[in-house]
Design an enzyme around this catalytic site. Structure first.
Site, PDB file in Angstrom:
ATOM      1  N   ILE A  22       0.829  -1.215   0.000  1.00  0.00           N
ATOM      2  CA  ILE A  22       0.000   0.000   0.000  1.00  0.00           C
ATOM      3  C   ILE A  22       0.862   1.263   0.000  1.00  0.00           C
ATOM      4  O   ILE A  22       0.402   2.336  -0.412  1.00  0.00           O
ATOM      5  CB  ILE A  22      -0.972  -0.021   1.216  1.00  0.00           C
ATOM      6  CG1 ILE A  22      -2.184   0.849   0.956  1.00  0.00           C
ATOM      7  CG2 ILE A  22      -0.252   0.352   2.499  1.00  0.00           C
ATOM      8  CD1 ILE A  22      -3.308   0.641   1.963  1.00  0.00           C
ATOM      9  N   HIS A  26       6.137 -12.143   5.775  1.00  0.00           N
ATOM     10  CA  HIS A  26       5.990 -11.664   4.391  1.00  0.00           C
ATOM     11  C   HIS A  26       7.351 -11.352   3.807  1.00  0.00           C
ATOM     12  O   HIS A  26       8.259 -10.912   4.519  1.00  0.00           O
ATOM     13  CB  HIS A  26       5.089 -10.431   4.326  1.00  0.00           C
ATOM     14  CG  HIS A  26       5.488  -9.318   5.253  1.00  0.00           C
ATOM     15  ND1 HIS A  26       5.169  -9.321   6.595  1.00  0.00           N
ATOM     16  CD2 HIS A  26       6.180  -8.170   5.040  1.00  0.00           C
ATOM     17  CE1 HIS A  26       5.648  -8.246   7.158  1.00  0.00           C
ATOM     18  NE2 HIS A  26       6.280  -7.521   6.242  1.00  0.00           N
TER      19      HIS A  26
END
Ligand code: AMP
Ligand code: ZN
Length: 115
Positions: free
Chosen positions: A31, A100
């Site tokens: 994002i 991640h």
């Protein structure tokens, strides 16, 4: 995991720009990108940090690497080069507690692990 933002992204409760998914791995655009290509590659299964993986995750971690290099190829950064980063814990700069890998590329990235 109820309060995990990435688990909510996987389940669709929080929207994301999905770039890849299979039964074990999920990938979406960061994002707040710090490079022209900034994709997060995550296991569907909630694992908090790289400290929490064991031998049972060997195949999963291999898949994470394979998906990452395939996404690098699809985004035309494989030949130019790119960086694959897994932050761990506080001093490692990990903000989201769901394992991640960051796939970063599309610009020169400088010295060791600088961003
Ligand atoms: P880290 O600091 O390694 O834990 O990285 C967490 C990353 O998740 C950061 O690069 C954030 O920009 C990214 N991030 C946080 N929330 C979202 C979201 N809702 N959608 C996509 N990326 C996100
Ligand atoms: Zn999670």
């Amino acid at each position: 995991m109820e309060n995990c933002i990435f688990c909510k992204i996987i389940s669709g409760k929080i929207p994301s720009k999905v770039v890849y998914e299979d039964e074990e791995v999920f990938a979406f655009h960061d994002i707040n990108p710090i490079a022209p290509v900034h994709i997060l590659i995550i296991p569907r299964k909630h694992i908090s940090t790289i400290n929490d993986i064991g031998p049972e995750h060997r195949d999963l971690m291999g898949r994470l690497a394979l998906v990452s290099k395939e996404l690098a190829r699809q985004h035309n950064i494989d030949e130019r080069g790119y960086r694959l980063v897994i932050n761990c814990g506080e001093e490692g700069g990990q903000e989201v507690q769901h394992l991640h890998a960051h796939l970063l590329g599309g610009r020169p990235l400088g010295g060791v692990a600088s961003n």
